[in-house]
Design an enzyme around this catalytic site. Structure first.
Site, short mmCIF file in Angstrom:
data_model
loop_
_atom_site.label_atom_id
_atom_site.label_comp_id
_atom_site.label_asym_id
_atom_site.label_seq_id
_atom_site.Cartn_x
_atom_site.Cartn_y
_atom_site.Cartn_z
N ARG A 17 0.66 -1.26 -0.26
CA ARG A 17 0.06 -0.08 0.06
C ARG A 17 0.69 1.26 -0.03
O ARG A 17 0.54 2.45 0.73
CB ARG A 17 -0.94 0.04 1.35
CG ARG A 17 -2.28 -0.88 0.99
CD ARG A 17 -3.20 -0.78 2.18
NE ARG A 17 -2.46 -1.44 3.32
CZ ARG A 17 -2.86 -0.94 4.68
NH1 ARG A 17 -3.96 -0.12 4.96
NH2 ARG A 17 -2.22 -1.51 5.79
N GLU A 18 1.92 1.16 -0.70
CA GLU A 18 2.61 2.35 -0.84
C GLU A 18 2.11 3.80 -1.43
O GLU A 18 2.38 4.82 -0.88
CB GLU A 18 3.94 1.95 -1.70
CG GLU A 18 5.04 1.10 -1.25
CD GLU A 18 4.76 -0.38 -1.65
OE1 GLU A 18 3.44 -0.67 -1.95
OE2 GLU A 18 5.27 -1.15 -1.17
N LYS A 116 -20.36 3.77 -6.45
CA LYS A 116 -20.03 2.41 -6.59
C LYS A 116 -19.72 2.27 -8.24
O LYS A 116 -20.79 2.65 -8.88
CB LYS A 116 -20.64 1.52 -6.10
CG LYS A 116 -20.69 1.64 -4.73
CD LYS A 116 -20.90 0.22 -3.94
CE LYS A 116 -20.63 0.52 -2.38
NZ LYS A 116 -20.00 -0.49 -1.68
N ARG A 526 -8.16 4.73 0.13
CA ARG A 526 -8.81 3.54 1.17
C ARG A 526 -9.09 2.43 0.58
O ARG A 526 -9.18 2.17 -0.68
CB ARG A 526 -10.16 4.18 1.53
CG ARG A 526 -10.52 5.29 2.13
CD ARG A 526 -9.68 5.29 3.65
NE ARG A 526 -10.02 6.47 4.24
CZ ARG A 526 -10.90 6.78 5.14
NH1 ARG A 526 -11.88 5.76 5.37
NH2 ARG A 526 -11.24 7.72 5.80
N TRP A 572 -19.68 -7.97 1.15
CA TRP A 572 -18.44 -7.33 1.68
C TRP A 572 -17.41 -8.48 1.81
O TRP A 572 -16.39 -8.16 2.59
CB TRP A 572 -18.52 -6.62 2.78
CG TRP A 572 -19.27 -5.50 2.49
CD1 TRP A 572 -19.74 -5.13 1.23
CD2 TRP A 572 -20.06 -4.48 3.36
NE1 TRP A 572 -20.67 -3.77 1.14
CE2 TRP A 572 -20.60 -3.35 2.43
CE3 TRP A 572 -19.82 -4.10 4.79
CZ2 TRP A 572 -21.25 -2.32 3.15
CZ3 TRP A 572 -20.47 -3.14 5.35
CH2 TRP A 572 -21.27 -1.91 4.65
N GLU A 616 -26.32 -2.54 -3.17
CA GLU A 616 -25.19 -2.56 -3.84
C GLU A 616 -25.06 -3.69 -4.71
O GLU A 616 -24.10 -4.07 -5.49
CB GLU A 616 -24.00 -2.23 -3.06
CG GLU A 616 -23.30 -2.93 -2.09
CD GLU A 616 -22.30 -2.51 -1.22
OE1 GLU A 616 -22.58 -1.52 -0.78
OE2 GLU A 616 -21.19 -3.39 -1.27
N CYS A 654 -28.14 2.58 5.00
CA CYS A 654 -27.49 3.80 5.13
C CYS A 654 -27.25 4.17 3.58
O CYS A 654 -26.22 4.82 3.28
CB CYS A 654 -26.37 4.21 5.78
SG CYS A 654 -25.08 2.75 5.75
N GLU A 676 -31.04 6.39 5.74
CA GLU A 676 -30.54 7.77 5.65
C GLU A 676 -31.35 8.83 5.24
O GLU A 676 -32.05 8.47 4.32
CB GLU A 676 -29.14 7.60 4.83
CG GLU A 676 -28.66 8.99 4.34
CD GLU A 676 -27.48 9.17 3.49
OE1 GLU A 676 -26.50 8.26 3.09
OE2 GLU A 676 -27.81 9.79 2.41
N HIS A 705 -21.73 12.07 8.97
CA HIS A 705 -20.56 11.96 8.46
C HIS A 705 -19.65 13.48 8.50
O HIS A 705 -18.69 13.60 8.17
CB HIS A 705 -20.74 12.10 6.93
CG HIS A 705 -21.09 10.64 6.60
ND1 HIS A 705 -22.58 10.30 6.33
CD2 HIS A 705 -20.58 9.38 6.44
CE1 HIS A 705 -22.63 9.00 6.26
NE2 HIS A 705 -21.76 8.35 6.23
N1 GLN Z 1 -24.40 -0.88 13.31
C1 GLN Z 1 -23.58 -0.30 12.58
C2 GLN Z 1 -22.95 0.94 13.23
O1 GLN Z 1 -23.35 1.61 13.89
C3 GLN Z 1 -23.93 -0.08 11.17
C4 GLN Z 1 -22.85 0.44 10.09
C5 GLN Z 1 -23.35 0.60 8.70
O2 GLN Z 1 -24.54 0.85 8.57
N2 GLN Z 1 -22.45 0.92 7.84
O3 GLN Z 1 -21.93 1.35 13.02
ZN ZN Z 2 -25.27 3.09 8.09
#
Ligand code: GLN
Ligand code: ZN
Length: 763
Positions: A17-18, A116, A526, A572, A616, A654, A676, A705
């Site tokens: 990861r340079e 994405k 990242r 994931w 996703e 989210c 969200e 955020h």
């Molecule tokens: N329960 C997780 C948190 O609160 C949910 C995270 C997420 O939605 N990506 O961190």
């Molecule tokens: Zn979330």
């Protein structure tokens, strides 16, 4: 001429990861621009040399990027939004400002949007277009990197995001036009890039058009014809029209007719298309066979790939064939040889894997074998490959008879709660006694450096298990007390024991392995290190019950148990490819179901199953979506339906686009969903209102955020807005997402205001 080899792109983060390290040091002002540029040049050089030494014929260049290849093209063609005008003097600063915003020297501009890349976990920077969008060659990155490789004695194949895919990936920033119409203005600049490549001595160019594997509008199809017609007329470069992430399907004739010199197709996602595409190709077009999976970590099954290549050979002469990776290796970790920890990645499992560097060799070996009998080395490799594949197929590590038996015994009833929502919610209200507009959080509380240091000390053996548990219990107690004092209604334990919401569960489930260095770029600097699901999944022991029970023992308020759902765990991770994904997902669902019922037995009355990744995983083609969503919903419901009516199941997602999946979201039948909403000012609730979403909803009332503390008044406004479209009796009050990345100060202040807003709403 024999079968040639083609790599679509190589990871650019560097073996250790340079790139990440250099970039982050540069952003922090710790290294100079020259040091950053040197680090990048070093990575490019190593990548080219590695592929050259492996014997690859078509080695990519311009697959490197400081942030993202789509952003690179935006900069190259001068699609630079006006708000960055003050930064135009320094291209690198400008570029990073577009990528992640800029707040210095009295300038304050936001970043461009990120989303994405098709159905991957890689994020690109979304091009912004205006109605009178102009394009202008600003920086020919492709030409410069081609020249750089040439100076090292390596003649590469520059890679560019194709002009139509580029426009389709973008966004109109104002009404009154369709971005695809911009093709006429984009093409002259795009062609300038190509002409300069030609004049610098390039012979090939790889034009990436993955959009050809999606549903296209008639306008997009016209844009394809127009674009490639113009490109062909303007340059003698050999065009490699590159498609991936799915079958060409109804776009096959279009793609084959665009006049490319080589057409690349993805034969990992869509092996069945080889014969029909080979038959369809005009005589002067070659076919690049993407048989080595760029998106997963399994060793190629040579026998299977050779069968596919054989099908192409039935129709096309070897001189017209190339063996290739299915897509760019950007989505693979870099080097399996760096994995030496037997404890996290058992030696037997390692034997089944292949990372980017190994995949390059696989491409070479396959081309060698496909050409005739193959060299001695290739024969030997084939022999070993057979043994490895056989080992994996029959290994006791992959097969767990008990899990398979249990899976067969799954009944439709297991995916159903006992009673309909109306009855359940009545019992839940009785059991929980919550006020109107109940308040809660999404699960995690701030993960301070201190908390993270305990975990790493525990892993290194510097803290004993008892010491570690005692520290975490202290943290849980603190978190509970703060929530009580703030006046929240449904509490959480805070997730301080978790590194990551998938890794934490993977580490405790059977069938999962982990790498030490298997990093894959997620966005910019990242990277993520997804777990490897190699075998049947089961849950030997409870995973979260002790923490939840301890938290509940501290308070009379209900504590919400916190789990990650089967779809997200699957999405994931690197998933085994020897059985359908849906089957693996169902196994995970059963494991989570066990955890849910154990939590209930231990006295937990509210359980949240997070599914932030449902959307996703949505297939690229509309026709495939219902099947995916049906299976995803089923998996969620299996995990959630083992409980009594009075136990309340929450889920959390989210993001803010629900319109096209709302029917399935409702089918998940969670008692409460938190989503969200703050950034979209509650607009997305429209989808729920229109659909008449029947269950309870917690639209996020503030954006986690940013460290900004939202005022009571603004949250009241948002809740009022929500109450206009959703029955207030259905509404919960909560932040947008977990608070893990926030500090305690702003978290406490924000939650206090949030509770205050709920109190005002109750009046
Ligand atoms: N329960 C997780 C948190 O609160 C949910 C995270 C997420 O939605 N990506 O961190
Ligand atoms: Zn979330």
């Amino acid at each position: 001429m024999s079968i040639r080899t083609n790599i679509l792109g190589y990871p650019r983060i560097g073996v250790n990861r340079e790139l990440k390290k250099a970039e982050e040091a540069y952003w922090a002002g710790k290294i100079t621009k020259k040091e950053l540029l040197d680090a990048a040049a070093q990575i490019r050089k190593e990548n080219w040399q590695l592929q050259k030494e492996a014997g690859i014929d078509l080695i990519p260049s311009n697959d490197f990027s400081f942030y993202d290849q789509t952003l690179d093209l935006s900069l190259s063609v001068g699609a630079i939004p006006e708000r960055y005008n003050a930064l135009k003097d320094d291209l690198l600063e400008l570029y990073f400002a577009m990528a992640h915003g800029y707040q210095k020297n009295g300038i304050d501009v936001t970043a461009m949007e990120m989303t994405k890349w098709f159905d991957t976990n890689y994020h690109y920077i979304v091009p912004e277009f205006t109605k009178d969008q102009q394009f202008k060659l600003t920086y020919n990155k492709a030409a410069s990197e081609f020249a750089e490789a040439l100076a090292l004695g390596i003649k590469t194949k520059p890679v560019l995001v194709g002009p139509v895919t580029y426009l389709l990936l973008g966004k109109e920033k104002e009404a009154g036009f369709n971005r695809i119409e911009l093709i006429d203005r984009l093409l002259p600049v795009y062609i300038e890039i190509l002409k300069e490549l030609e004049s610098k001595g390039a012979e090939y160019v790889q034009i990436d058009e993955p959009s050809l594997c999606t549903d296209l509008s008639p306008e997009a199809k016209d844009a394809y014809r127009k674009a490639f017609d113009a490109i062909r007329k303007a340059t003698r470069l050999k065009i490699i029209l590159t498609t991936y992430f799915g079958p060409l399907a109804d776009n096959a004739a279009l793609a084959a007719g665009l006049g490319a010199d080589i057409l690349h197709i993805d034969l990992v996602r869509a092996p069945e298309q080889v014969g029909s595409i080979a038959a369809l190709l005009p005589n002067d077009i070659s076919l690049s066979l993407g048989v080595v999976d760029g998106r997963n970590i399994w060793k190629n099954d040579f026998r299977q790939s050779l069968d596919i290549i054989e099908k192409a050979k039935e129709k096309l002469d070897s001189s017209r064939l190339l063996v290739a990776t299915s897509c760019s290796l950007l989505h693979s970790p870099i080097d399996l040889d760096a994995e030496t920890d037997d404890k996290t990645l058992p030696r037997e499992v390692k034997r089944w894997l292949s990372f980017a560097r190994q995949k390059v060799s696989e491409v070479v070996t396959l081309a060698d074998l496909a050409d005739g009998k193959g060299s001695y080395a290739a024969q030997k490799a084939l022999h070993e490959n057979k043994a490895d594949i056989q080992d994996r197929r029959t290994s006791a590590l992959t097969n767990n008879a008990e899990v398979q038996k249990r899976l067969e015994a799954v009944t439709p009833e297991m995916a159903k709660r006992n009673s309909p929502f109306s009855e359940r919610i009545r019992q839940q209200h009785e059991a929980l006694g919550l006020p109107l507009f109940p308040t809660t959080t999404i699960g995690s509380f701030p993960q301070t450096t201190e908390v993270r240091s305990w975990r790493s000390k525990f892993k290194k053996g510097e803290l004993s298990k008892d010491e570690y548990i005692a520290l975490l219990k202290g943290e849980i107690e603190k978190t509970i007390r703060i929530q009580e004092e703030i006046g929240l209604d449904v509490l959480v334990h805070g997730e301080s024991e978790r590194n990551d919401m998938v890794e934490y569960f993977g580490e405790q489930l059977s069938g999962f392995a982990f790498t030490r260095n298997g990093w894959v770029q997620s966005y910019g600097s990242r990277c993520v290190k997804p777990p490897v699901i190699y075998g049947d999944v089961s849950r030997p022991n409870a995973m979260t019950v002790d923490w939840a029970v301890y938290a509940q023992s501290l308070t009379d308020k209900p504590v919400k148990g916190m789990l990650t759902g089967p779809v997200t765990i699957l999405q994931w991770s690197f998933v085994r490819n020897d059985q359908p994904r849906a089957l693996t997902m169902k196994q995970i669902a059963l494991a989570i179901r066990d955890e849910v019922t154990d939590l209930e037995k231990a006295g937990i009355k509210v359980i949240q199953i997070d599914e932030p990744a449902i959307r996703e995983g949505l297939p690229l083609r509309k026709v495939d979506r219902d099947e995916y969503l049906d299976k995803a919903v089923e998996a969620f419901r299996i995990s959630a339906s083992g409980v009594k009516d009075s136990t309340q199941i929450h889920t959390h997602m989210c993001y803010s686009q629900f319109n096209d999946i709302i029917r399935h979201i409702a089918l998940m039948d969670a008692d409460v969903i938190t989503i969200e909403c703050a950034r979209s000012q509650m607009n997305l609730l429209g989808a729920f209102a229109e659909f008449k979403y029947p269950n309870e909803i917690g639209p996020g009332v503030y954006d986690i955020h940013s460290p900004r503390v939202p005022s009571v008044q603004e949250m009241v406004e948002l809740l009022r807005k929500a109450s206009q479209v959703i029955n207030p009796a259905q509404l919960w009050v909560n932040p947008d997402c977990g608070l893990k990345t926030r500090g305690w100060t702003e978290t406490e202040a924000s939650l206090r205001n949030m509770v205050q807003a709920a109190v005002l709403m109750r009046k």
